[in-house]
Motif scaffolding. Structure first.
Motif, PDB file in Angstrom:
ATOM      1  N   PRO A 188      35.955  24.905  38.982  1.00 46.55           N
ATOM      2  CA  PRO A 188      37.170  25.744  39.268  1.00 46.55           C
ATOM      3  C   PRO A 188      38.166  26.064  38.107  1.00 46.55           C
ATOM      4  CG  PRO A 188      37.421  23.664  40.100  1.00 46.55           C
ATOM      5  CD  PRO A 188      35.867  23.821  39.604  1.00 46.55           C
ATOM      6  N   ASP A 189      38.164  25.115  37.129  1.00 49.13           N
ATOM      7  CA  ASP A 189      39.354  25.302  36.121  1.00 49.13           C
ATOM      8  C   ASP A 189      38.977  26.409  35.226  1.00 49.13           C
ATOM      9  OD1 ASP A 189      39.416  21.736  35.444  1.00 49.13           O
ATOM     10  OD2 ASP A 189      40.415  22.956  36.818  1.00 49.13           O
ATOM     11  N   VAL A 190      37.850  26.874  35.276  1.00 46.78           N
ATOM     12  CA  VAL A 190      37.528  28.017  34.192  1.00 46.78           C
ATOM     13  C   VAL A 190      37.936  29.311  34.698  1.00 46.78           C
ATOM     14  CG1 VAL A 190      34.962  28.698  35.350  1.00 46.78           C
ATOM     15  CG2 VAL A 190      35.460  28.824  32.904  1.00 46.78           C
ATOM     16  N   VAL A 191      38.100  29.330  36.120  1.00 48.44           N
ATOM     17  CA  VAL A 191      38.729  30.630  36.712  1.00 48.44           C
ATOM     18  C   VAL A 191      40.033  31.144  36.023  1.00 48.44           C
ATOM     19  CG1 VAL A 191      39.452  31.672  38.654  1.00 48.44           C
ATOM     20  CG2 VAL A 191      37.271  30.345  38.978  1.00 48.44           C
ATOM     21  N   GLU A 192      40.803  30.013  36.109  1.00 47.58           N
ATOM     22  CA  GLU A 192      42.564  30.299  35.540  1.00 47.58           C
ATOM     23  C   GLU A 192      42.063  30.592  34.142  1.00 47.58           C
ATOM     24  OE1 GLU A 192      46.367  30.720  34.998  1.00 47.58           O
ATOM     25  OE2 GLU A 192      44.815  30.939  36.652  1.00 47.58           O
ATOM     26  N   GLN A 193      41.365  30.135  33.263  1.00 44.31           N
ATOM     27  CA  GLN A 193      40.913  30.596  31.775  1.00 44.31           C
ATOM     28  C   GLN A 193      40.673  32.077  31.776  1.00 44.31           C
ATOM     29  OE1 GLN A 193      38.663  27.708  29.567  1.00 44.31           O
ATOM     30  NE2 GLN A 193      38.855  26.237  31.205  1.00 44.31           N
ATOM     31  N   ILE A 194      39.659  32.418  32.574  1.00 47.81           N
ATOM     32  CA  ILE A 194      39.306  33.711  32.576  1.00 47.81           C
ATOM     33  C   ILE A 194      40.509  34.656  33.026  1.00 47.81           C
ATOM     34  CG2 ILE A 194      37.689  35.557  33.605  1.00 47.81           C
ATOM     35  CD1 ILE A 194      35.541  32.947  33.959  1.00 47.81           C
ATOM     36  N   ARG A 195      41.165  34.215  34.047  1.00 43.85           N
ATOM     37  CA  ARG A 195      42.323  35.066  34.497  1.00 43.85           C
ATOM     38  C   ARG A 195      43.104  35.412  33.466  1.00 43.85           C
ATOM     39  NH1 ARG A 195      47.192  35.553  35.644  1.00 43.85           N
ATOM     40  NH2 ARG A 195      47.728  33.209  34.940  1.00 43.85           N
ATOM     41  N   VAL A 196      43.615  34.424  32.563  1.00 45.60           N
ATOM     42  CA  VAL A 196      44.770  34.704  31.559  1.00 45.60           C
ATOM     43  C   VAL A 196      43.970  35.357  30.602  1.00 45.60           C
ATOM     44  CG1 VAL A 196      45.816  33.339  29.630  1.00 45.60           C
ATOM     45  CG2 VAL A 196      45.785  32.206  32.016  1.00 45.60           C
ATOM     46  N   MET A 197      42.663  35.329  30.271  1.00 42.99           N
ATOM     47  CA  MET A 197      42.301  35.954  29.130  1.00 42.99           C
ATOM     48  C   MET A 197      42.197  37.313  29.658  1.00 42.99           C
ATOM     49  SD  MET A 197      38.013  36.149  28.215  1.00 42.99           S
ATOM     50  CE  MET A 197      38.138  34.273  27.616  1.00 42.99           C
ATOM     51  N   VAL A 198      41.864  37.918  30.951  1.00 48.14           N
ATOM     52  CA  VAL A 198      41.818  39.098  31.392  1.00 48.14           C
ATOM     53  C   VAL A 198      43.507  39.792  31.730  1.00 48.14           C
ATOM     54  CG1 VAL A 198      41.092  40.770  33.264  1.00 48.14           C
ATOM     55  CG2 VAL A 198      39.628  38.903  32.180  1.00 48.14           C
ATOM     56  N   GLN A 199      44.130  39.057  32.425  1.00 52.52           N
ATOM     57  CA  GLN A 199      45.365  39.391  32.857  1.00 52.52           C
ATOM     58  C   GLN A 199      46.603  38.989  32.185  1.00 52.52           C
ATOM     59  OE1 GLN A 199      45.704  38.096  36.927  1.00 52.52           O
ATOM     60  NE2 GLN A 199      43.918  39.198  37.640  1.00 52.52           N
ATOM     61  N   GLY A 200      46.648  38.133  31.222  1.00 50.67           N
ATOM     62  CA  GLY A 200      47.768  37.299  30.442  1.00 50.67           C
ATOM     63  C   GLY A 200      48.565  36.516  31.297  1.00 50.67           C
ATOM     64  N   ASN A 201      49.216  35.832  30.542  1.00 48.89           N
ATOM     65  CA  ASN A 201      50.013  34.398  31.330  1.00 48.89           C
ATOM     66  C   ASN A 201      50.725  35.164  32.420  1.00 48.89           C
ATOM     67  OD1 ASN A 201      49.009  32.306  29.601  1.00 48.89           O
ATOM     68  ND2 ASN A 201      50.101  33.140  27.905  1.00 48.89           N
ATOM     69  N   ASP A 202      51.475  35.853  32.509  1.00 48.62           N
ATOM     70  CA  ASP A 202      52.469  36.446  33.453  1.00 48.62           C
ATOM     71  C   ASP A 202      52.184  37.581  34.158  1.00 48.62           C
ATOM     72  OD1 ASP A 202      54.634  35.750  30.714  1.00 48.62           O
ATOM     73  OD2 ASP A 202      54.088  34.526  32.468  1.00 48.62           O
ATOM     74  N   ALA A 203      50.832  37.972  34.128  1.00 49.59           N
ATOM     75  CA  ALA A 203      50.226  39.216  34.877  1.00 49.59           C
ATOM     76  C   ALA A 203      50.700  39.216  36.323  1.00 49.59           C
ATOM     77  CB  ALA A 203      48.749  39.077  34.968  1.00 49.59           C
ATOM     78  N   THR A 204      51.223  40.238  36.802  1.00 48.99           N
ATOM     79  CA  THR A 204      51.632  40.603  38.060  1.00 48.99           C
ATOM     80  C   THR A 204      50.374  41.016  39.073  1.00 48.99           C
ATOM     81  OG1 THR A 204      52.515  42.653  37.626  1.00 48.99           O
ATOM     82  CG2 THR A 204      53.660  40.794  37.696  1.00 48.99           C
ATOM     83  N   LYS A 205      50.146  40.605  40.194  1.00 49.10           N
ATOM     84  CA  LYS A 205      49.032  40.907  40.992  1.00 49.10           C
ATOM     85  C   LYS A 205      49.292  42.048  41.742  1.00 49.10           C
ATOM     86  CE  LYS A 205      46.680  36.625  40.766  1.00 49.10           C
ATOM     87  NZ  LYS A 205      47.837  35.760  40.063  1.00 49.10           N
ATOM     88  N   ILE A 210      26.587  32.574  40.239  1.00 44.55           N
ATOM     89  CA  ILE A 210      27.576  33.158  39.611  1.00 44.55           C
ATOM     90  C   ILE A 210      28.488  33.726  40.633  1.00 44.55           C
ATOM     91  CG2 ILE A 210      28.578  34.889  37.981  1.00 44.55           C
ATOM     92  CD1 ILE A 210      26.033  34.409  36.297  1.00 44.55           C
ATOM     93  N   MET A 211      29.675  33.441  40.801  1.00 38.09           N
ATOM     94  CA  MET A 211      30.688  34.147  41.780  1.00 38.09           C
ATOM     95  C   MET A 211      31.335  35.331  41.160  1.00 38.09           C
ATOM     96  SD  MET A 211      30.582  32.353  44.492  1.00 38.09           S
ATOM     97  CE  MET A 211      31.950  32.700  45.493  1.00 38.09           C
ATOM     98  N   ARG A 212      30.331  36.334  41.543  1.00 42.20           N
ATOM     99  CA  ARG A 212      30.841  37.675  40.979  1.00 42.20           C
ATOM    100  C   ARG A 212      32.109  38.309  41.724  1.00 42.20           C
ATOM    101  NH1 ARG A 212      25.716  37.041  40.096  1.00 42.20           N
ATOM    102  NH2 ARG A 212      24.687  37.899  38.214  1.00 42.20           N
ATOM    103  N   ARG A 213      32.230  37.745  43.036  1.00 40.45           N
ATOM    104  CA  ARG A 213      33.388  38.261  43.640  1.00 40.45           C
ATOM    105  C   ARG A 213      34.720  37.626  42.945  1.00 40.45           C
ATOM    106  NH1 ARG A 213      36.814  35.053  46.505  1.00 40.45           N
ATOM    107  NH2 ARG A 213      35.437  33.353  46.549  1.00 40.45           N
ATOM    108  N   VAL A 214      34.833  36.532  42.607  1.00 41.23           N
ATOM    109  CA  VAL A 214      35.851  36.159  41.779  1.00 41.23           C
ATOM    110  C   VAL A 214      36.267  36.819  40.416  1.00 41.23           C
ATOM    111  CG1 VAL A 214      36.640  34.015  40.594  1.00 41.23           C
ATOM    112  CG2 VAL A 214      35.605  33.738  42.685  1.00 41.23           C
ATOM    113  N   LEU A 215      34.964  37.038  39.762  1.00 40.40           N
ATOM    114  CA  LEU A 215      35.365  38.042  38.523  1.00 40.40           C
ATOM    115  C   LEU A 215      35.829  39.276  39.091  1.00 40.40           C
ATOM    116  CD1 LEU A 215      32.097  37.296  36.462  1.00 40.40           C
ATOM    117  CD2 LEU A 215      34.544  36.324  36.454  1.00 40.40           C
ATOM    118  N   ALA A 216      35.345  40.015  40.220  1.00 39.82           N
ATOM    119  CA  ALA A 216      35.866  41.151  40.580  1.00 39.82           C
ATOM    120  C   ALA A 216      37.397  41.281  40.860  1.00 39.82           C
ATOM    121  CB  ALA A 216      35.120  41.863  41.591  1.00 39.82           C
TER     122      ALA A 216
END
Length: 526
Positions: A493-510, A470-476
């Motif tokens: 790799p596709d699951v990373v974007e799914q998780i990002r949208v779940m956590v940050q939303g579609n238009d999340a600013t980094k 598990i790539m905890r670095r990516v989740l962090a």
């Protein structure tokens, strides 16, 4: 003796009881926190029962009453096992028990600190060396004199309270303040009222407490007539802005601040400015204290010199009186965890060949002062309390629906770091709030409320390497609103974007701010 933080669950207490092979459990019936009388004896009953499942039987449970003469717990007393200390003491009034002489290197106490393997490490400290070290550092780093009133606003269940509420100050016969509850209840003026009423002039607390008091009552200290000559901060790095509020508002520009750095394993302070000798520097722990010789190595063992601007792993070159003797019952783990990384000759008997790896990242300025950056392993420092990610993940996996769990640290304005949890469910189990609630409850029951996750996310799958790690670095990175970097080599790799949208939303600013060193390196250390 071995002590367990009162915020831990009965099960967590049982794990430590079994590991330490304790015979007696000493506890309270109840205690106050935020104005409420909280049940505590029930945790002792759970600890006894869970330890018995592990094959360890406690002989007796000794109970202090919060209100003398009144039993404040709903848990019934077990005849022959449970004894109320308040009832026993009158029978021994005026009787003298001769102290038992012990060798200076005999064990004094065990203090558990979280590790990355899921099993907490039990630091064993000695009688003579530890007592000498905390007495010396209390006197010369905290500048405690016979006429002073000293207050360490910490918890005796952790090493700060043990070294600098109990042993160090008492060894100096210091006049000390001990308080119950939280500093912001019934209002954020409470610490400053206590300081005024009792004439406190030496104050010792953590960045987490300072942040909370600054947030809830930024102007409160000015309402009270107290004067600190000396203030300590301890437990985690303190931000310069918070340090300046501590100096200007709490200390009223009259108190010296020592920003101490040390750990459970070290017994007492390692780095700090010395009051009246060294210049203070916001956000910096200062040089090694007298007798301590720190060094910073990179991962290949190359020494990083002062002023290089490069961060590395801070180590201590030399032994010192307060250093832990071993990990209770696991000397091999002790050597591997703290000494093996930079040792070039395992057969050497020369201490110069065995630098002590502290597990923190640091950088040394040109003036010789050290700035501590945080943990280099996968331990999350929550309000100064070190929680092993494997402990939290193990608690999550006690929920039947959970197949996998990953825990990452998230920056928090008050606590410094808090855990966020990602779980993947077993096939056929639909995501639900009920599962999330069970994960939260599991952490509170197995570890304690200190381990309560900020968020629990149910994900379709964990981002993994092709070997299944598990790539905890990516989740962090996702949890902290940072870029995840190159994930094309992952197995999914596709699951990373799914998780990002779940956590940050579609238009999340980094945010473009750099991550703190401990989070940036999180998940990269084996």
């Amino acid at each position: 003796h071995s002590q367990v933080f009162s915020g831990f669950s009965g099960k967590a207490c049982a794990d430590r009881v079994s590991d330490s092979e304790s015979r007696l459990l000493i506890t309270m019936d109840a205690y106050y926190r935020s104005g409420k009388l909280l049940e505590h004896k029930e945790k002792a009953d759970i600890a006894v029962a869970e330890a018995a499942k592990d094959g360890h039987e406690l002989e007796k449970v000794l109970i202090w009453q919060r209100h003398a003469g009144k039993y404040s717990s709903q848990a019934k007393l077990v005849e022959g096992r449970d004894f109320v200390i308040n009832d026993l003491l009158p029978k021994y009034r005026g009787k003298r028990m001769d102290p038992v002489q012990m060798p200076a290197d005999a064990p004094l106490f065990l203090m558990y600190t979280s590790g990355t393997t899921g099993k907490p490490k039990d630091a064993q400290h000695s009688i003579g060396g530890y007592l000498a070290y905390v007495a010396w550092t209390s006197k010369y780093v905290q500048d405690i004199h016979p006429e002073d009133v000293y207050w360490c606003m910490a918890d005796i269940g952790w090493i700060t309270g043990h070294s600098y509420i109990v042993y160090g100050p008492l060894a100096l016969a210091a006049s000390s303040v001990v308080y119950e509850g939280v500093p912001t209840h019934p209002d954020p003026g409470r610490p400053w009222r206590i300081a005024e009423e009792l004439g406190v002039n030496i104050f010792h607390t953590s960045p987490t407490a300072i942040r909370a008091l600054r947030k809830d009552g930024p102007d409160e200290p000015g309402k009270y007539n107290y004067r600190f000559k000396h203030m300590t901060t301890v437990g985690e790095p303190i931000e310069p802005a918070v340090w300046k509020w501590y100096f200007n508002v709490v200390g009223k520009k009259q108190a010296v601040i020592v920003d101490t750095w040390w750990q459970t394993e070290t017994g007492g302070f390692l780095c700090s400015t010395m009051p009246g000798i060294h210049k203070m520097k916001p956000g910096s722990a200062g040089p090694g204290i007298p007798g301590i010789h720190p060094v910073i190595y990179d991962d290949e063992g190359k020494e990083l010199k002062a002023g290089s601007g490069k961060a590395g792993n801070i180590c201590i070159r030399n032994p010192w009186p307060g250093i832990m003797q071993t990990i209770w019952g696991d000397r091999e783990r002790y050597v591997k965890t703290y000494f093996a990384k930079y040792n070039k000759n395992p057969k050497s008997k020369d201490w110069r060949d065995w630098p002590f790896l502290c597990g923190d990242g640091a950088v040394q300025a040109a003036d010789g002062y050290y700035r501590i950056l945080g943990r280099i392993d996968d331990v999350i420092n929550v309000a100064g309390h070190r929680l092993g990610t494997k402990e939290i993940e193990s608690a999550c996996l006690t929920v039947p629906e959970v197949a996998e769990a990953a825990v990452v640290p998230v920056q928090d304005e008050v606590k410094g770091r808090v855990p966020e949890v990602y779980v993947a469910l077993k096939p056929g189990v639909p995501p639900s709030e009920a599962v999330i609630d069970r994960v939260i409850k599991a952490n509170e029951e197995v570890i304690g409320k200190i381990a309560r996750p900020k968020h629990v996310y149910i994900v379709p799958d964990m981002p993994k390497t092709r070997s299944g790690k598990i790539m905890r670095r990516v989740l962090a990175a996702i949890s902290n609103r940072r870029d995840v970097g190159d994930v094309t080599t992952l197995a999914n790799p596709d699951v990373v974007e799914q998780i990002r949208v779940m956590v940050q939303g579609n238009d999340a600013t980094k945010t473009r701010d750099e991550l703190p060193e401990d989070i940036a390196k999180f998940g990269q250390v084996e």
